[in-house]
Scaffold this active site. Sequence first.
Site, PDB file in Angstrom:
ATOM      1  N   TYR A 186       0.780  -1.030  -0.036  1.00 46.54           N
ATOM      2  CA  TYR A 186       0.070   0.216  -0.078  1.00 46.54           C
ATOM      3  C   TYR A 186       1.016   1.211  -0.118  1.00 46.54           C
ATOM      4  O   TYR A 186       1.773   1.141   0.683  1.00 46.54           O
ATOM      5  CB  TYR A 186      -0.964   0.065   1.313  1.00 46.54           C
ATOM      6  CG  TYR A 186      -2.510  -0.125   0.745  1.00 46.54           C
ATOM      7  CD1 TYR A 186      -2.938   0.888   0.160  1.00 46.54           C
ATOM      8  CD2 TYR A 186      -2.963  -1.167   1.308  1.00 46.54           C
ATOM      9  CE1 TYR A 186      -4.332   0.654  -0.193  1.00 46.54           C
ATOM     10  CE2 TYR A 186      -4.418  -1.542   0.881  1.00 46.54           C
ATOM     11  CZ  TYR A 186      -4.855  -0.468   0.064  1.00 46.54           C
ATOM     12  OH  TYR A 186      -6.413  -0.775  -0.302  1.00 46.54           O
ATOM     13  N   GLU A 193      -0.569   4.846  -0.508  1.00 48.61           N
ATOM     14  CA  GLU A 193      -1.415   5.717  -0.811  1.00 48.61           C
ATOM     15  C   GLU A 193      -0.826   7.242  -0.483  1.00 48.61           C
ATOM     16  O   GLU A 193       0.242   7.205   0.531  1.00 48.61           O
ATOM     17  CB  GLU A 193      -2.753   5.858   0.407  1.00 48.61           C
ATOM     18  CG  GLU A 193      -3.575   4.996  -0.053  1.00 48.61           C
ATOM     19  CD  GLU A 193      -4.983   4.818   0.643  1.00 48.61           C
ATOM     20  OE1 GLU A 193      -4.837   5.518   1.682  1.00 48.61           O
ATOM     21  OE2 GLU A 193      -5.706   4.007   0.461  1.00 48.61           O
ATOM     22  N   ASP A 209      -6.867  14.559 -23.704  1.00 48.65           N
ATOM     23  CA  ASP A 209      -6.817  13.324 -23.335  1.00 48.65           C
ATOM     24  C   ASP A 209      -5.939  12.506 -24.648  1.00 48.65           C
ATOM     25  O   ASP A 209      -6.807  12.200 -25.759  1.00 48.65           O
ATOM     26  CB  ASP A 209      -8.162  12.616 -23.038  1.00 48.65           C
ATOM     27  CG  ASP A 209      -8.349  11.197 -22.971  1.00 48.65           C
ATOM     28  OD1 ASP A 209      -7.268  10.517 -23.081  1.00 48.65           O
ATOM     29  OD2 ASP A 209      -9.342  10.509 -22.736  1.00 48.65           O
ATOM     30  N   THR A 230      -3.636   6.903 -21.425  1.00 48.66           N
ATOM     31  CA  THR A 230      -3.448   5.832 -21.059  1.00 48.66           C
ATOM     32  C   THR A 230      -2.010   5.419 -21.266  1.00 48.66           C
ATOM     33  O   THR A 230      -1.414   6.102 -21.835  1.00 48.66           O
ATOM     34  CB  THR A 230      -4.375   4.835 -21.987  1.00 48.66           C
ATOM     35  OG1 THR A 230      -4.014   4.933 -23.171  1.00 48.66           O
ATOM     36  CG2 THR A 230      -5.741   4.827 -21.680  1.00 48.66           C
ATOM     37  N   LYS A 244      -1.906   1.975 -25.114  1.00 50.72           N
ATOM     38  CA  LYS A 244      -2.118   1.774 -26.394  1.00 50.72           C
ATOM     39  C   LYS A 244      -1.073   2.283 -27.444  1.00 50.72           C
ATOM     40  O   LYS A 244      -0.123   1.274 -27.209  1.00 50.72           O
ATOM     41  CB  LYS A 244      -3.367   2.968 -26.724  1.00 50.72           C
ATOM     42  CG  LYS A 244      -4.555   2.684 -25.751  1.00 50.72           C
ATOM     43  CD  LYS A 244      -5.637   3.859 -26.163  1.00 50.72           C
ATOM     44  CE  LYS A 244      -6.661   4.089 -25.096  1.00 50.72           C
ATOM     45  NZ  LYS A 244      -7.789   2.949 -24.801  1.00 50.72           N
ATOM     46  N   ARG A 272      -1.147  -1.587 -18.721  1.00 49.29           N
ATOM     47  CA  ARG A 272      -2.383  -1.135 -18.917  1.00 49.29           C
ATOM     48  C   ARG A 272      -2.334  -0.132 -17.950  1.00 49.29           C
ATOM     49  O   ARG A 272      -2.221  -0.401 -16.659  1.00 49.29           O
ATOM     50  CB  ARG A 272      -3.489  -2.059 -18.442  1.00 49.29           C
ATOM     51  CG  ARG A 272      -4.844  -1.904 -18.809  1.00 49.29           C
ATOM     52  CD  ARG A 272      -5.729  -2.902 -18.895  1.00 49.29           C
ATOM     53  NE  ARG A 272      -5.612  -3.570 -20.292  1.00 49.29           N
ATOM     54  CZ  ARG A 272      -6.157  -3.230 -21.388  1.00 49.29           C
ATOM     55  NH1 ARG A 272      -6.997  -2.174 -21.201  1.00 49.29           N
ATOM     56  NH2 ARG A 272      -5.712  -3.482 -22.504  1.00 49.29           N
TER      57      ARG A 272
HETATM   58  N1  PLP Z   1      -9.729   8.215 -23.011  1.00 47.51           N
HETATM   59  C1  PLP Z   1      -9.755   7.942 -24.519  1.00 47.51           C
HETATM   60  C2  PLP Z   1      -9.526   8.647 -25.664  1.00 47.51           C
HETATM   61  C3  PLP Z   1      -9.845   6.176 -24.548  1.00 47.51           C
HETATM   62  O1  PLP Z   1      -9.807   6.058 -25.871  1.00 47.51           O
HETATM   63  C4  PLP Z   1      -9.819   5.521 -23.682  1.00 47.51           C
HETATM   64  C5  PLP Z   1     -10.073   3.942 -23.928  1.00 47.51           C
HETATM   65  O2  PLP Z   1     -10.388   3.493 -24.982  1.00 47.51           O
HETATM   66  C6  PLP Z   1      -9.806   5.866 -22.381  1.00 47.51           C
HETATM   67  C7  PLP Z   1      -9.756   7.222 -21.998  1.00 47.51           C
HETATM   68  C8  PLP Z   1     -10.203   4.785 -21.135  1.00 47.51           C
HETATM   69  O3  PLP Z   1      -9.136   4.178 -20.935  1.00 47.51           O
HETATM   70  P1  PLP Z   1      -9.295   2.847 -19.983  1.00 47.51           P
HETATM   71  O4  PLP Z   1      -9.748   2.037 -20.600  1.00 47.51           O
HETATM   72  O5  PLP Z   1      -7.842   2.523 -19.639  1.00 47.51           O
HETATM   73  O6  PLP Z   1     -10.067   3.270 -18.799  1.00 47.51           O
END
Ligand code: PLP
Length: 492
Positions: free
Chosen positions: A79, A81, A256, A285, A288, A294
């Site tokens: 842990y 946190e 994002d 993320t 990808k 992950r």
């Molecule tokens: N943001 C975007 C643009 C995504 O394409 C995705 C997943 O496909 C996510 C966030 C969410 O990612 P996760 O599946 O790791 O929660």
Amino acid sequence: MSSSLLNNYLQSKSPSEYKPETLAYLASLEVIGKDNPQIVESILSELKDQRSSLKMIASENYCSLAVQLTLGNLLTDKYAEGYPQHRFYAGCDNIDTIESLAIEKAKKLFGAHHAYVQPHSGADANLVAFWTILTKRFEDKFFDQFDKKTVMDFDDAQWEEYRQAVGNQKLMGLSLDCGGHLTHGFRQNLSAKMFKYCAYGVNPETQLIDYDEVRKIAKREKPLILLGGYSAYPRKINFKIFREIADEVGAVLMVDMAHFAGLVAGKVFTGDFDPVAHAQIVTSTTHKTLRGPRGGIILTDEEFATTVDRGCPMALGGPLSNAMAAKAVAFEEASTDSYKEYAQKVVDNARVLGEALIKEGIKITTNGTDNHLIVADITSFGITGRQGEGALREAGVTLNRNSIPFDPNGAWYTSGLRLGTPALTSRGFGEDEMKTIASVIKKVLSCTAPKTTKSGKPSKATFSYDESIVAAARAEVDEMLSVKPLYPELDF
Ligand code: PLP
């Protein structure tokens, strides 16, 4: 099963031929398999499946065995946190080292002022980013207004006023059918309940984001957050213009980059197209295009740096220390020249695939791509995306259905397919294979037709196809796969 695999391997080679990756993999399966043979069966069966199909899901990749092995160890037990040197638990020295390394590597890789590497996923990263912005902007405002130093000092009436203000903000993101993500304000997601949502879309003719239109909507809606980024938009975005728009309306620019982080790390998206250079807060993320474990990360400017570090416990539970270590390994990998070459190839492959699909007579949205993905509009084949996805899977092509802009078939059946090149490029596929894949896709879609429902209408879900054509397509796919084996370091 695993035991015999390890023994077979040990007996079939001389020690000088042993590959450490294979030994590590088989030894770990042996340990797991003692009490969990079904889990080992599933791991092996997934390996077989991934080896024997073309992985074209745009959000997937193959992370290195070093990343995979870093995930599987005792770090998961700890842990931690809080954040480095500021923990709510004792004994976090080693986790401090690991998290600090991951932070430093992320900052260097992306040229960011600050990095937060704890989010368990991209959705979590977005949640933390939303709350970071709300917290920073509204705590500061109300601390001044009420002359208080912490929310714990607010009386009940002040707390209610603060809560109402925080819960009444607008988020402006790309609509789902035009390529936005569920966490960008979709009603089934918490983001739509936290915020009033206002969307921008794409131009119905060009299917491109129209910056003038984004500006017009932002001026009208005055969102707290202008959100850039996508799951299924095949073009790069000019974040310099997005930042200008955000500044004009007093919004925070959040990007994002979950899908294209690898193209930013690999220096394919630079200058006006580099989100880190322009946005105040960037989420991603790590699994990808970036090709790590992950998980998620957040990069911020100075304003949001200390607030984002409170992500746990603000919105997250304890960090996954094994995943943070694996992120550090992946960031190191992504900082190499060979990774830059990889990122460029991902984009080159997508461009060639797009051109080849067009040559085959398949429509693709925006008529091209400049990132790692393509959205094909398969309306002309008389089948839904769901049917196309199913038929292609039979031929060994794994991809997913996707809405096209303003899709009449909705998000479940869809009229489109999303194709990505990150995983195939990791496997070593190049431009010649992209052309073959386009022709395979054309053959399979052309021989697929909807079944008829009881009411006599064409089904949107069930389908039939010409078995000999699909078998021939499968043979072409198998041939390509056999030349470029997945994980050649695993020689079993
Ligand atoms: N943001 C975007 C643009 C995504 O394409 C995705 C997943 O496909 C996510 C966030 C969410 O990612 P996760 O599946 O790791 O929660």
